[in-house]
Design a protein around this motif. Structure first.
Motif, PDB file in Angstrom:
ATOM      1  N   VAL A   1       0.865  -1.186   0.000  1.00  0.00           N
ATOM      2  CA  VAL A   1       0.000   0.000   0.000  1.00  0.00           C
ATOM      3  C   VAL A   1       0.900   1.233   0.000  1.00  0.00           C
ATOM      4  CG1 VAL A   1      -1.871   1.207   1.160  1.00  0.00           C
ATOM      5  CG2 VAL A   1      -1.738  -1.278   1.283  1.00  0.00           C
ATOM      6  N   LEU A   2       1.011   1.865  -1.157  1.00  0.00           N
ATOM      7  CA  LEU A   2       1.886   3.027  -1.264  1.00  0.00           C
ATOM      8  C   LEU A   2       1.225   4.295  -0.751  1.00  0.00           C
ATOM      9  CD1 LEU A   2       3.493   2.394  -4.771  1.00  0.00           C
ATOM     10  CD2 LEU A   2       4.590   2.190  -2.545  1.00  0.00           C
ATOM     11  N   ASP A   3      -0.070   4.432  -0.983  1.00  0.00           N
ATOM     12  CA  ASP A   3      -0.774   5.622  -0.531  1.00  0.00           C
ATOM     13  C   ASP A   3      -1.716   5.259   0.609  1.00  0.00           C
ATOM     14  OD1 ASP A   3      -2.305   4.041  -2.087  1.00  0.00           O
ATOM     15  OD2 ASP A   3      -3.065   5.605  -3.411  1.00  0.00           O
ATOM     16  N   ASN A   4      -2.365   6.257   1.181  1.00  0.00           N
ATOM     17  CA  ASN A   4      -3.228   6.014   2.341  1.00  0.00           C
ATOM     18  C   ASN A   4      -4.573   5.451   1.873  1.00  0.00           C
ATOM     19  OD1 ASN A   4      -4.503   5.951   4.768  1.00  0.00           O
ATOM     20  ND2 ASN A   4      -4.588   8.161   5.063  1.00  0.00           N
ATOM     21  N   GLN A   5      -4.752   4.150   2.061  1.00  0.00           N
ATOM     22  CA  GLN A   5      -5.984   3.491   1.641  1.00  0.00           C
ATOM     23  C   GLN A   5      -6.833   3.062   2.836  1.00  0.00           C
ATOM     24  OE1 GLN A   5      -7.064   3.007  -1.486  1.00  0.00           O
ATOM     25  NE2 GLN A   5      -5.313   3.982  -2.438  1.00  0.00           N
ATOM     26  N   ARG A   6      -6.521   3.531   4.010  1.00  0.00           N
ATOM     27  CA  ARG A   6      -7.189   3.011   5.196  1.00  0.00           C
ATOM     28  C   ARG A   6      -8.645   3.454   5.290  1.00  0.00           C
ATOM     29  NH1 ARG A   6      -3.643   0.353   8.422  1.00  0.00           N
ATOM     30  NH2 ARG A   6      -1.450   0.679   7.922  1.00  0.00           N
ATOM     31  N   GLY A   7      -9.043   4.458   4.534  1.00  0.00           N
ATOM     32  CA  GLY A   7     -10.457   4.814   4.528  1.00  0.00           C
ATOM     33  C   GLY A   7     -11.275   3.890   3.656  1.00  0.00           C
ATOM     34  N   VAL A   8     -10.638   3.388   2.589  1.00  0.00           N
ATOM     35  CA  VAL A   8     -11.322   2.518   1.641  1.00  0.00           C
ATOM     36  C   VAL A   8     -11.189   1.054   2.033  1.00  0.00           C
ATOM     37  CG1 VAL A   8     -11.469   1.834  -0.795  1.00  0.00           C
ATOM     38  CG2 VAL A   8     -10.880   4.195  -0.181  1.00  0.00           C
ATOM     39  N   PHE A   9     -10.020   0.696   2.545  1.00  0.00           N
ATOM     40  CA  PHE A   9      -9.733  -0.694   2.890  1.00  0.00           C
ATOM     41  C   PHE A   9      -9.339  -0.813   4.361  1.00  0.00           C
ATOM     42  CE2 PHE A   9      -8.428  -0.048  -1.555  1.00  0.00           C
ATOM     43  CZ  PHE A   9      -9.251  -0.956  -2.183  1.00  0.00           C
ATOM     44  N   THR A  10      -9.567  -1.994   4.896  1.00  0.00           N
ATOM     45  CA  THR A  10      -8.975  -2.344   6.184  1.00  0.00           C
ATOM     46  C   THR A  10      -7.603  -2.937   5.901  1.00  0.00           C
ATOM     47  OG1 THR A  10     -11.132  -2.792   7.176  1.00  0.00           O
ATOM     48  CG2 THR A  10      -9.204  -3.737   8.259  1.00  0.00           C
TER      49      THR A  10
ATOM     50  N   PRO B   1      20.889   5.122  -0.075  1.00  0.00           N
ATOM     51  CA  PRO B   1      19.858   4.960   0.957  1.00  0.00           C
ATOM     52  C   PRO B   1      19.288   3.540   0.955  1.00  0.00           C
ATOM     53  CG  PRO B   1      18.886   5.924  -0.977  1.00  0.00           C
ATOM     54  CD  PRO B   1      20.340   5.718  -1.308  1.00  0.00           C
ATOM     55  N   GLU B   2      18.743   3.148   2.096  1.00  0.00           N
ATOM     56  CA  GLU B   2      18.032   1.874   2.173  1.00  0.00           C
ATOM     57  C   GLU B   2      16.625   2.064   1.609  1.00  0.00           C
ATOM     58  OE1 GLU B   2      16.015  -0.284   5.789  1.00  0.00           O
ATOM     59  OE2 GLU B   2      18.153  -0.751   5.813  1.00  0.00           O
ATOM     60  N   VAL B   3      16.181   1.075   0.846  1.00  0.00           N
ATOM     61  CA  VAL B   3      14.837   1.102   0.265  1.00  0.00           C
ATOM     62  C   VAL B   3      14.084  -0.136   0.734  1.00  0.00           C
ATOM     63  CG1 VAL B   3      13.471   1.120  -1.855  1.00  0.00           C
ATOM     64  CG2 VAL B   3      15.629   2.386  -1.753  1.00  0.00           C
ATOM     65  N   SER B   4      12.872   0.040   1.206  1.00  0.00           N
ATOM     66  CA  SER B   4      12.087  -1.110   1.663  1.00  0.00           C
ATOM     67  C   SER B   4      10.618  -0.844   1.371  1.00  0.00           C
ATOM     68  CB  SER B   4      12.293  -1.365   3.163  1.00  0.00           C
ATOM     69  OG  SER B   4      11.792  -0.273   3.917  1.00  0.00           O
ATOM     70  N   ARG B   5       9.816  -1.881   1.534  1.00  0.00           N
ATOM     71  CA  ARG B   5       8.376  -1.755   1.359  1.00  0.00           C
ATOM     72  C   ARG B   5       7.683  -2.594   2.427  1.00  0.00           C
ATOM     73  NH1 ARG B   5       6.901  -5.379  -4.074  1.00  0.00           N
ATOM     74  NH2 ARG B   5       7.564  -7.388  -3.250  1.00  0.00           N
ATOM     75  N   THR B   6       6.435  -2.283   2.698  1.00  0.00           N
ATOM     76  CA  THR B   6       5.639  -3.025   3.677  1.00  0.00           C
ATOM     77  C   THR B   6       4.524  -3.763   2.943  1.00  0.00           C
ATOM     78  OG1 THR B   6       6.091  -1.423   5.424  1.00  0.00           O
ATOM     79  CG2 THR B   6       4.193  -2.860   5.724  1.00  0.00           C
ATOM     80  N   ILE B   7       4.458  -5.062   3.158  1.00  0.00           N
ATOM     81  CA  ILE B   7       3.432  -5.900   2.542  1.00  0.00           C
ATOM     82  C   ILE B   7       2.268  -6.035   3.513  1.00  0.00           C
ATOM     83  CG2 ILE B   7       2.912  -8.143   1.528  1.00  0.00           C
ATOM     84  CD1 ILE B   7       4.885  -6.368  -0.053  1.00  0.00           C
ATOM     85  N   SER B   8       1.061  -5.783   3.017  1.00  0.00           N
ATOM     86  CA  SER B   8      -0.129  -5.782   3.863  1.00  0.00           C
ATOM     87  C   SER B   8      -1.211  -6.659   3.243  1.00  0.00           C
ATOM     88  CB  SER B   8      -0.672  -4.352   4.024  1.00  0.00           C
ATOM     89  OG  SER B   8       0.339  -3.465   4.458  1.00  0.00           O
ATOM     90  N   ILE B   9      -2.158  -7.058   4.081  1.00  0.00           N
ATOM     91  CA  ILE B   9      -3.339  -7.770   3.599  1.00  0.00           C
ATOM     92  C   ILE B   9      -4.533  -6.831   3.738  1.00  0.00           C
ATOM     93  CG2 ILE B   9      -3.827  -8.915   5.826  1.00  0.00           C
ATOM     94  CD1 ILE B   9      -4.697 -11.371   4.105  1.00  0.00           C
ATOM     95  N   LEU B  10      -5.321  -6.728   2.679  1.00  0.00           N
ATOM     96  CA  LEU B  10      -6.415  -5.767   2.620  1.00  0.00           C
ATOM     97  C   LEU B  10      -7.762  -6.478   2.540  1.00  0.00           C
ATOM     98  CD1 LEU B  10      -3.936  -3.998   1.785  1.00  0.00           C
ATOM     99  CD2 LEU B  10      -5.488  -2.778   0.243  1.00  0.00           C
ATOM    100  N   SER B  11      -8.750  -5.883   3.180  1.00  0.00           N
ATOM    101  CA  SER B  11     -10.135  -6.331   3.074  1.00  0.00           C
ATOM    102  C   SER B  11     -11.023  -5.090   3.024  1.00  0.00           C
ATOM    103  CB  SER B  11     -10.512  -7.234   4.255  1.00  0.00           C
ATOM    104  OG  SER B  11     -10.323  -6.553   5.487  1.00  0.00           O
TER     105      SER B  11
END
Length: 290
Positions: A146-155, A256-266
């Protein structure tokens, strides 16, 4: 439905008393139920000759349809029981195409061990496609970055953090380094991963640090990118869990260090099936590496 069962039992045994005993009801109750059905249908299903009964022409015509109704009812009940008991129940899981199988495969293997009756159907697609399918109920859950803020649309529930690494063949000039600085890569031949959701960000970091990359090969397929790196076309940036060719060397990208966060969406507020709820609980409680 009990009227249908009574009619089928009476048609099979041609005796109301024995049919009532088989259906675990009294003979008057069975007879009354059949008469009620006959009245509703507008014609007799049986001819009564004293204690003996025979199917009427109307009854013979209707019998296959009544049997079909009973069969479909039993099939529906079986499906409902399986759904409730997690037997042969599918979960439609979307996975972003740039996510490697290493960590997810371990989770899915444990989930299958703990929930034998749940079938998992995995769909690979881009992050935007997965979000669209999740919103339209074509998917039950989606695993992505999730790159942008999707917490309003998704859990959104975060699963694990994943570093970006530099991959190159074993005889590469940087093979002796334990970590790679971005400046070490300036001017190096490069294999461009076009499907990477963080590609633009990585390119912006390179530009900000005056790092010039010369793309000798571009592909949206992870397997082609790795194969071209192994063929010494150039190096590539990849998430650490996406590297599947054991012959490739990988070193963490630093400075620089580059990383990403993997999430599960519902979808918030959408009822989960028992199988989907079980997978979501399992994903939240799983001991994800890193």
């Amino acid at each position: 439905m009990f009227q249908v069962r009574y009619v089928l039992a009476a048609a099979r045994l041609l005796n109301f008393t024995r049919a009532a005993a088989q259906c675990n009801v009294s003979q008057p109750a069975l007879t009354k139920a059949i008469k009620t059905l006959e009245a509703e249908l507008g014609a007799p299903l049986f001819h009564r000759e004293g204690k003996k009964i025979l199917l009427s022409d109307f009854g013979r015509t209707l019998l296959p349809h009544l049997q079909l109704i009973l069969n479909e009812t039993e099939a529906t009940r079986t499906l409902a029981d399986n759904f409730r008991l997690l037997n042969n129940v599918p979960v439609r899981l979307g996975v972003m195409s740039t996510i490697g199988p290493v960590r997810l495969s371990r989770f899915l293997a444990k989930f299958q061990t703990d929930h034998h009756g749940v079938e998992v159907a995995v769909t690979e697609a881009s992050a935007e496609d997965l979000k669209s399918r999740l919103e339209s109920a074509e998917l039950d859950l989606a695993v992505l970055n999730v790159l942008d803020n999707q917490r309003g649309v998704f859990t959104v529930h975060n699963l694990y953090r994943e570093r970006y690494v530099v991959i190159f063949p074993p005889d590469h000039r940087l093979a002796n380094l334990t970590a790679i600085k971005l400046c070490d890569l300036s001017g190096e031949p490069y294999v461009d991963r076009l499907s990477c959701e963080m590609r633009e960000m990585v390119m912006a970091v390179c530009a900000a640090n005056n790092v010039t990359l010369y793309a000798r090969f571009r592909s949206e397929r992870e397997d082609w990118v790795q194969a071209m790196v192994l063929a010494r076309i150039g190096f590539a940036f990849m998430p650490e869990c996406s590297v599947t060719l054991p012959e490739l060397l990988q070193r963490p990208l630093v400075e620089p260090e580059v990383s990403r966060t993997i999430s599960i969406l519902s979808i918030p507020g959408r009822p989960y099936s028992p199988a989907t709820a079980a997978m979501l609980r399992a994903a939240k409680s799983f001991q994800w590496p890193g």
